[in-house]
Design a protein around this motif. Structure first.
Motif, PDB file in Angstrom:
ATOM      1  N   ASN A  13      51.466 -19.545   0.595  1.00 22.76           N
ATOM      2  CA  ASN A  13      51.074 -18.169   0.917  1.00 22.76           C
ATOM      3  C   ASN A  13      52.225 -17.183   0.984  1.00 22.76           C
ATOM      4  O   ASN A  13      51.990 -15.997   1.215  1.00 22.76           O
ATOM      5  N   SER A 149      46.275 -20.609  -2.826  1.00 22.25           N
ATOM      6  CA  SER A 149      46.739 -19.877  -1.652  1.00 22.25           C
ATOM      7  C   SER A 149      45.527 -19.537  -0.790  1.00 22.25           C
ATOM      8  O   SER A 149      44.382 -19.704  -1.212  1.00 22.25           O
ATOM      9  N   ARG A 155      49.366 -12.657  -0.944  1.00 15.97           N
ATOM     10  CA  ARG A 155      50.693 -13.258  -0.994  1.00 15.97           C
ATOM     11  C   ARG A 155      51.713 -12.117  -1.032  1.00 15.97           C
ATOM     12  O   ARG A 155      51.983 -11.533  -2.067  1.00 15.97           O
TER      13      ARG A 155
END
Length: 385
Positions: A13, A149, A155
């Motif tokens: 992430n 993610s 992100r």
């Protein structure tokens, strides 16, 4: 120590501009030379790292938590590695939250989920993937693996300027001190425990189903993080007044932060700093939410800035750490007769005190009315390209 490193976890992430760490452990991006060497040496690792994408199919390589193979065995234990992650996360989140209070714009690292450790990792023989949590334990082929993610946050890239560097340096030193000691000091154990609770307090209160009860629960964790710092050990007790004492020891960078102008309740009617008053608000919220007292959404909102007390918890925690560690610029001031040395000293002191001033300025926004609507950050409706 040698220059041999081993991959331990991946964190999908958080895109990193550069590695964060020390000669024992590091959180490194895929382009870091140590990770690049590992990918050349172990092609299956490269295949594993290449099998990550976001929720919209955009491919990326996750950050990798790597450990020096010459590190003492205790640093390979989950408790030490989790503490390492916690201190990095708090050095970023406390700084990001303070900046966001001062200059709202979004696209900052504001939640601990950015540093979540992925539950699947390549095994030690670089052959298969292993999933391990309290709920699962399994193995599978890398060829079938599709890493992702978190669907709950973007992100957001993290660079050197997005991290509270003085705090990171001090916490890293205490981390090593705690895990290298045969019998660690109580204060070091307490610090790691507090960081663990603060990390979980920094997580999203919930997902799409977030209610104000969830925010109240997270506020409660922040109060516990403060109280763990002041616990004296043994049969001693940690309470609100001890947290006040710790906060009031802070070497303030801004005169207004140290003004004893705020009533924190109680029979003595003692005037304390704004930081202590904010902790009092957190403390009262914790009691109301966890004890089942009647609560409303307004219990979480500070009247003057019209912001939730939750937003102030992280920068207030930085203030508490300033007093606990303590974080002071200890370098001696050189003579003004040496302009080069004196100038370097001033620049170094400004860099060191910058995050402290940032945290104090963030808390001072609690005394100011909300900005004009036009100054608010635009709403984000889709992932950044």
């Amino acid at each position: 120590m040698t220059a041999d490193w081993t991959p331990v976890f991946v964190l999908p992430n958080i895109p990193l501009e550069a590695a964060i760490g020390c000669d024992i452990a590091a959180l490194a991006p895929g382009h870091d030379r140590r990770v690049a060497t590992l990918k050349r040496t172990h092609p299956m690792l490269r295949r594993f790292l290449n099998r990550f994408a976001d929720n919209f199919g955009q491919k990326f390589e996750p950050a990798v938590l790597i450990l020096n193979t010459a590190a003492p065995p205790i640093f390979s234990e989950v408790s030490a590695l989790a503490s390492f992650r916690d201190l990095i996360a708090l050095s970023a989140v406390t700084h990001g939250r303070a900046l966001e209070l001062r200059h709202p714009r979004g696209h900052r690292v504001l939640f601990g989920e950015a540093f979540s450790i992925y539950p699947w990792m390549l095994d030690r023989r670089y052959e298969d993937v292993i999933g391990s949590t309290p709920a699962i334990l399994g193995t599978h082929e890398v060829s079938s693996f599709k890493g992702q993610s978190s669907p709950a946050l973007f992100r957001t890239s993290l660079g050197e300027g997005d991290i509270d560097q003085p705090l990171l340096t001090a916490l890293m030193a205490r981390w090593r001190q705690r895990y290298e000691a045969a019998e660690p000091a109580w204060e070091d154990v307490a610090l790691m425990r507090s960081l663990n609770v603060a990390y979980h307090a920094s997580l999203l209160p919930a997902g799409t189903d977030t209610t104000f009860y969830d925010v109240g629960r997270v506020v409660s964790l922040w109060v516990s993080a403060f109280e763990i710092l002041v616990h004296p050990g043994g049969s001693g007790q940690a309470n609100r007044d001890k947290v006040f004492e710790m906060i009031e020891r802070t070497p303030w960078a801004i005169p207004a932060s140290g003004q004893l102008a705020h009533d924190t309740g109680g029979k003595a009617k003692v005037k304390r700093t704004l930081a202590s008053w904010l902790h009092q608000v957190l403390y009262e919220c914790r009691n109301d939410f966890l004890h089942g007292n009647p609560v409303e959404r307004s219990n979480l909102v500070l009247s003057t800035p019209q912001r939730t007390i939750f937003e102030y918890a992280a920068p207030l925690y930085r203030i508490a750490l300033t007093a606990f560690l303590p974080l002071t610029h200890a370098a001696p001031m050189p003579s003004a007769d040496d302009p080069k040395a004196f100038g370097a000293y001033i620049a170094d002191r400004m860099d060191f005190m910058g995050p402290q001033k940032n945290a104090e300025e963030a808390l001072l926004t609690a005394t100011r009315p909300p900005a004009e609507r036009g100054a608010r950050r635009p709403r984000v409706t889709r992932p950044a390209p």
